[in-house]
Write a protein that holds these residues in place. Structure first.
Motif, short mmCIF file in Angstrom:
data_model
loop_
_atom_site.label_atom_id
_atom_site.label_comp_id
_atom_site.label_asym_id
_atom_site.label_seq_id
_atom_site.Cartn_x
_atom_site.Cartn_y
_atom_site.Cartn_z
N ARG A 46 37.37 60.65 51.03
CA ARG A 46 38.08 59.42 50.96
C ARG A 46 36.90 58.34 50.86
O ARG A 46 37.00 57.24 51.42
N PHE A 47 35.88 58.79 50.30
CA PHE A 47 34.80 57.98 49.83
C PHE A 47 34.38 57.87 48.41
O PHE A 47 34.25 58.83 47.94
N CYS A 48 34.07 56.85 47.72
CA CYS A 48 33.88 56.74 46.42
C CYS A 48 32.36 55.99 46.19
O CYS A 48 32.55 54.54 46.49
N PRO A 49 31.48 56.48 45.74
CA PRO A 49 30.06 55.51 45.98
C PRO A 49 30.24 54.31 44.91
O PRO A 49 29.72 53.51 45.15
N ALA A 50 31.03 54.63 43.87
CA ALA A 50 31.30 53.57 42.89
C ALA A 50 32.04 52.47 43.31
O ALA A 50 31.75 51.30 43.26
N TYR A 51 33.10 52.58 44.12
CA TYR A 51 33.65 51.70 44.93
C TYR A 51 32.78 50.82 45.93
O TYR A 51 33.06 49.69 45.87
N ALA A 52 32.09 51.56 46.69
CA ALA A 52 31.13 50.97 47.53
C ALA A 52 30.27 49.98 46.70
O ALA A 52 29.79 48.84 47.52
N ILE A 53 29.54 50.51 45.62
CA ILE A 53 28.69 49.56 44.67
C ILE A 53 29.37 48.36 44.10
O ILE A 53 28.70 47.23 44.36
N PHE A 54 30.81 48.55 43.84
CA PHE A 54 31.55 47.09 43.55
C PHE A 54 32.33 46.56 44.51
O PHE A 54 32.68 45.65 44.12
N GLY A 55 32.11 47.06 45.74
CA GLY A 55 32.99 46.26 46.84
C GLY A 55 34.43 46.67 46.60
O GLY A 55 35.03 45.68 47.25
N LEU A 56 34.85 47.65 46.10
CA LEU A 56 36.26 48.00 46.06
C LEU A 56 36.73 48.66 47.22
O LEU A 56 35.93 49.50 47.51
N GLN A 57 38.06 48.85 47.41
CA GLN A 57 38.80 49.89 48.61
C GLN A 57 40.17 49.77 48.19
O GLN A 57 40.90 48.96 47.77
N THR A 58 40.47 50.94 48.25
CA THR A 58 42.21 51.01 48.19
C THR A 58 42.80 51.32 49.53
O THR A 58 44.04 51.45 49.75
N CYS A 59 42.11 51.12 50.79
CA CYS A 59 42.60 51.36 52.18
C CYS A 59 43.06 50.04 52.80
O CYS A 59 42.16 49.02 52.40
N PRO A 60 43.88 50.00 53.56
CA PRO A 60 44.31 48.85 54.20
C PRO A 60 43.21 48.41 55.02
O PRO A 60 42.44 49.18 55.64
N LEU A 61 42.94 46.97 55.16
CA LEU A 61 42.11 46.43 55.97
C LEU A 61 42.32 46.81 57.47
O LEU A 61 43.49 46.74 58.12
N GLU A 62 41.13 47.03 58.45
CA GLU A 62 41.43 47.37 59.73
C GLU A 62 41.76 46.12 60.41
O GLU A 62 41.50 45.14 60.20
N LYS A 63 42.57 46.44 61.52
CA LYS A 63 42.91 45.31 62.38
C LYS A 63 41.94 45.48 63.53
O LYS A 63 41.60 46.13 63.96
N LYS A 64 41.63 43.97 63.65
CA LYS A 64 40.79 43.91 64.86
C LYS A 64 41.38 43.44 66.15
O LYS A 64 42.18 42.98 66.32
#
Length: 64
Positions: A46-64
Motif C-alpha cells: 500500500r505504498f508507491c514511491p512515485a506517489y510519494a515523490i509527486f505528493g499523490l495518494q488514493t487513500c482517504p484523508l485521516e480524521k483528526k
C-alpha cells in the motif's frame, strides 16, 4: 510509513501484477513481464514511491 495506495487503485495493482507474473511464468510473454512485481508489491504494501515523490495518494484523508 503512511499508506498512499488504497481502494480500486490497490486492487488493480495487485491484479495486474499477478497477471503479468503469471503470464511470464507460463511462458506466454517474455522476461519483461517480471515488471509486474512492481505493481504487485506496491499494491501489497500500500505504498508507491512515485506517489510519494509527486505528493499523490488514493487513500482517504485521516480524521483528526
Amino acid at each position: 510509513m503512511r499508506f498512499n495506495v488504497c481502494g480500486i487503485d490497490r486492487f488493480l495493482r495487485v491484479v495486474i501484477g499477478l497477471a503479468l507474473v503469471g503470464l511470464t511464468l507460463s511462458g506466454m510473454i517474455g522476461v519483461w513481464g517480471w515488471i509486474g512485481v512492481v505493481p504487485l508489491l506496491t499494491g501489497i504494501f500500500r505504498f508507491c514511491p512515485a506517489y510519494a515523490i509527486f505528493g499523490l495518494q488514493t487513500c482517504p484523508l485521516e480524521k483528526k
